[in-house]
Design a protein around this motif. Structure first.
Motif, PDB file in Angstrom:
ATOM      1  N   ASP A 267       4.796  -1.836  -6.089  1.00 13.42           N
ATOM      2  CA  ASP A 267       5.692  -2.978  -5.942  1.00 13.42           C
ATOM      3  C   ASP A 267       6.618  -2.732  -4.751  1.00 13.42           C
ATOM      4  OD1 ASP A 267       7.759  -4.902  -6.204  1.00 13.42           O
ATOM      5  OD2 ASP A 267       7.465  -4.976  -8.375  1.00 13.42           O
ATOM      6  N   HIS A 268       6.656  -3.671  -3.832  1.00 11.31           N
ATOM      7  CA  HIS A 268       7.488  -3.511  -2.633  1.00 11.31           C
ATOM      8  C   HIS A 268       8.974  -3.392  -2.980  1.00 11.31           C
ATOM      9  CE1 HIS A 268       8.328  -7.816  -3.127  1.00 11.31           C
ATOM     10  NE2 HIS A 268       9.354  -7.615  -2.312  1.00 11.31           N
ATOM     11  N   ARG A 269       9.363  -3.910  -4.142  1.00  6.80           N
ATOM     12  CA  ARG A 269      10.774  -3.821  -4.553  1.00  6.80           C
ATOM     13  C   ARG A 269      11.198  -2.372  -4.762  1.00  6.80           C
ATOM     14  NH1 ARG A 269       9.826  -8.960  -8.273  1.00  6.80           N
ATOM     15  NH2 ARG A 269       8.148  -7.575  -8.830  1.00  6.80           N
ATOM     16  N   ASP A 270      10.233  -1.505  -5.087  1.00 11.88           N
ATOM     17  CA  ASP A 270      10.562  -0.081  -5.226  1.00 11.88           C
ATOM     18  C   ASP A 270      10.938   0.512  -3.867  1.00 11.88           C
ATOM     19  OD1 ASP A 270      10.078  -0.194  -7.956  1.00 11.88           O
ATOM     20  OD2 ASP A 270       8.000   0.480  -7.758  1.00 11.88           O
ATOM     21  N   LEU A 271      10.247   0.093  -2.818  1.00 11.57           N
ATOM     22  CA  LEU A 271      10.596   0.569  -1.478  1.00 11.57           C
ATOM     23  C   LEU A 271      11.952   0.027  -1.059  1.00 11.57           C
ATOM     24  CD1 LEU A 271       9.824   2.162   1.065  1.00 11.57           C
ATOM     25  CD2 LEU A 271       8.707   0.096   1.913  1.00 11.57           C
TER      26      LEU A 271
ATOM     27  N   PRO B  65      -0.416  -9.058   2.880  1.00 11.93           N
ATOM     28  CA  PRO B  65       0.283  -8.635   4.100  1.00 11.93           C
ATOM     29  C   PRO B  65       1.063  -9.795   4.711  1.00 11.93           C
ATOM     30  CG  PRO B  65      -2.039  -8.957   4.552  1.00 11.93           C
ATOM     31  CD  PRO B  65      -1.858  -9.139   3.065  1.00 11.93           C
ATOM     32  N   PRO B  66       2.021  -9.481   5.567  1.00 13.96           N
ATOM     33  CA  PRO B  66       2.748 -10.552   6.254  1.00 13.96           C
ATOM     34  C   PRO B  66       1.780 -11.406   7.067  1.00 13.96           C
ATOM     35  CG  PRO B  66       3.679  -8.402   6.769  1.00 13.96           C
ATOM     36  CD  PRO B  66       2.426  -8.165   6.011  1.00 13.96           C
TER      37      PRO B  66
ATOM     38  N   ALA C  36       6.800 -12.561   1.961  1.00 20.11           N
ATOM     39  CA  ALA C  36       7.562 -12.667   0.715  1.00 20.11           C
ATOM     40  C   ALA C  36       8.447 -11.446   0.513  1.00 20.11           C
ATOM     41  CB  ALA C  36       6.597 -12.820  -0.461  1.00 20.11           C
ATOM     42  N   ARG C  37       8.196 -10.383   1.278  1.00 20.44           N
ATOM     43  CA  ARG C  37       8.943  -9.133   1.104  1.00 20.44           C
ATOM     44  C   ARG C  37      10.257  -9.095   1.871  1.00 20.44           C
ATOM     45  NH1 ARG C  37       3.538  -7.360   1.791  1.00 20.44           N
ATOM     46  NH2 ARG C  37       2.680  -6.891  -0.242  1.00 20.44           N
ATOM     47  N   CYS C  38      10.459 -10.025   2.785  1.00 18.72           N
ATOM     48  CA  CYS C  38      11.724 -10.113   3.527  1.00 18.72           C
ATOM     49  C   CYS C  38      12.081  -8.799   4.223  1.00 18.72           C
ATOM     50  CB  CYS C  38      12.866 -10.550   2.609  1.00 18.72           C
ATOM     51  SG  CYS C  38      12.512 -12.013   1.632  1.00 18.72           S
TER      52      CYS C  38
ATOM     53  N   LYS D 199       0.825  -1.198   0.000  1.00 17.63           N
ATOM     54  CA  LYS D 199       0.000   0.000   0.000  1.00 17.63           C
ATOM     55  C   LYS D 199       0.866   1.257   0.000  1.00 17.63           C
ATOM     56  CE  LYS D 199      -3.488  -0.221  -0.671  1.00 17.63           C
ATOM     57  NZ  LYS D 199      -3.970  -0.473  -2.042  1.00 17.63           N
ATOM     58  N   GLY D 200       0.384   2.255  -0.687  1.00 16.04           N
ATOM     59  CA  GLY D 200       1.111   3.507  -0.864  1.00 16.04           C
ATOM     60  C   GLY D 200       1.399   4.255   0.422  1.00 16.04           C
ATOM     61  N   ILE D 201       0.573   4.050   1.442  1.00 16.32           N
ATOM     62  CA  ILE D 201       0.809   4.746   2.706  1.00 16.32           C
ATOM     63  C   ILE D 201       2.204   4.424   3.248  1.00 16.32           C
ATOM     64  CG2 ILE D 201      -0.288   2.962   4.132  1.00 16.32           C
ATOM     65  CD1 ILE D 201      -1.225   5.248   5.986  1.00 16.32           C
ATOM     66  N   ILE D 202       2.673   3.220   3.004  1.00 20.09           N
ATOM     67  CA  ILE D 202       4.010   2.833   3.461  1.00 20.09           C
ATOM     68  C   ILE D 202       5.055   3.673   2.724  1.00 20.09           C
ATOM     69  CG2 ILE D 202       5.660   0.934   3.634  1.00 20.09           C
ATOM     70  CD1 ILE D 202       3.169   0.718   5.519  1.00 20.09           C
ATOM     71  N   PHE D 203       4.864   3.889   1.435  1.00 24.22           N
ATOM     72  CA  PHE D 203       5.789   4.699   0.651  1.00 24.22           C
ATOM     73  C   PHE D 203       5.744   6.165   1.088  1.00 24.22           C
ATOM     74  CE2 PHE D 203       5.414   0.985  -1.941  1.00 24.22           C
ATOM     75  CZ  PHE D 203       6.588   0.900  -2.670  1.00 24.22           C
ATOM     76  N   THR D 204       4.546   6.705   1.256  1.00 23.45           N
ATOM     77  CA  THR D 204       4.455   8.123   1.623  1.00 23.45           C
ATOM     78  C   THR D 204       5.027   8.364   3.012  1.00 23.45           C
ATOM     79  OG1 THR D 204       2.151   7.901   2.405  1.00 23.45           O
ATOM     80  CG2 THR D 204       2.474   8.549   0.095  1.00 23.45           C
TER      81      THR D 204
END
Length: 182
Positions: free
Chosen positions: A42-46, A116-117, A136-138, A2-7
């Motif tokens: 994509d979590h890889r961007d974070l 989600p985890p 899966a995001r480690c 979710k984008g909130i994590i990025f922002t």
């Protein structure tokens, strides 16, 4: 993711390191930095942004993830709906249990594509909580920071041991022990 994590990540970088560093990290990561809190990314961007920030600041990726988790806990907590059962929690163990039983279920209801985890609880006593983190995001160090942020919110001191259960750290066991306060 979710984008909130990025922002929230970008807000934290700007707050802790300044706008200049944030701009450099985005530029070096070839990221336009355009995220909305409700979007999915994509979590890889974070991960790429965290790695770039680590290279720019010399702070380890694990430490950056942990600090992010600590910081974002309060911001996510403040966004809980007024009727959320989580607001009735009296301690961090109770809250951590409800993350799996409430937040992750609600996220899946609202966003069919969400992944989600998963927390699998192994044991719990008055002074210790043991659970397995599967993702899966480690990003287990973000989880570590969230646990520490949660404990701080409830004015509790904890000791957290992370024991990888897989080489890629998609599966990590957390042993959270309450510390005696003086």
């Amino acid at each position: 993711m979710k984008g909130i994590i990025f922002t929230e990540f970008m807000d934290l970088v700007e707050e802790k390191f300044g706008l200049e560093i944030l701009d450099k990290v985005l530029q070096d990561a070839e990221d336009n930095g355009v995220y909305t809190s409700v979007g999915s990314y994509d979590h890889r961007d974070l991960v790429k942004l965290i790695v770039q920030l680590s290279q720019e600041t010399g702070v380890s990726v694990e430490d950056l993830q942990k600090v992010f988790g600590q910081s974002v806990f309060q911001k996510l907590y403040a966004r809980l709906p007024e009727n959320a059962s989580l607001l009735e929690c009296k301690n961090c163990f109770q809250f951590i249990r409800l993350v799996e039983d409430y937040i992750h279920i609600e996220v899946r209801k609202l966003y069919a594509e969400a992944n989600p985890p998963k927390f699998v609880f192994i044991s719990e006593s008055q002074s210790e909580l043991v659970f397995d983190y599967h993702s899966a995001r480690c990003m287990s160090h973000v989880c570590l920071g969230l646990v520490e942020g949660c404990a701080a919110h409830f004015n509790q001191s904890v000791s957290v041991e992370m024991v990888p259960q897989s080489e890629d750290q998609k599966h990590v066991r957390f042993q959270v022990a309450l510390m005696e306060t003086q």
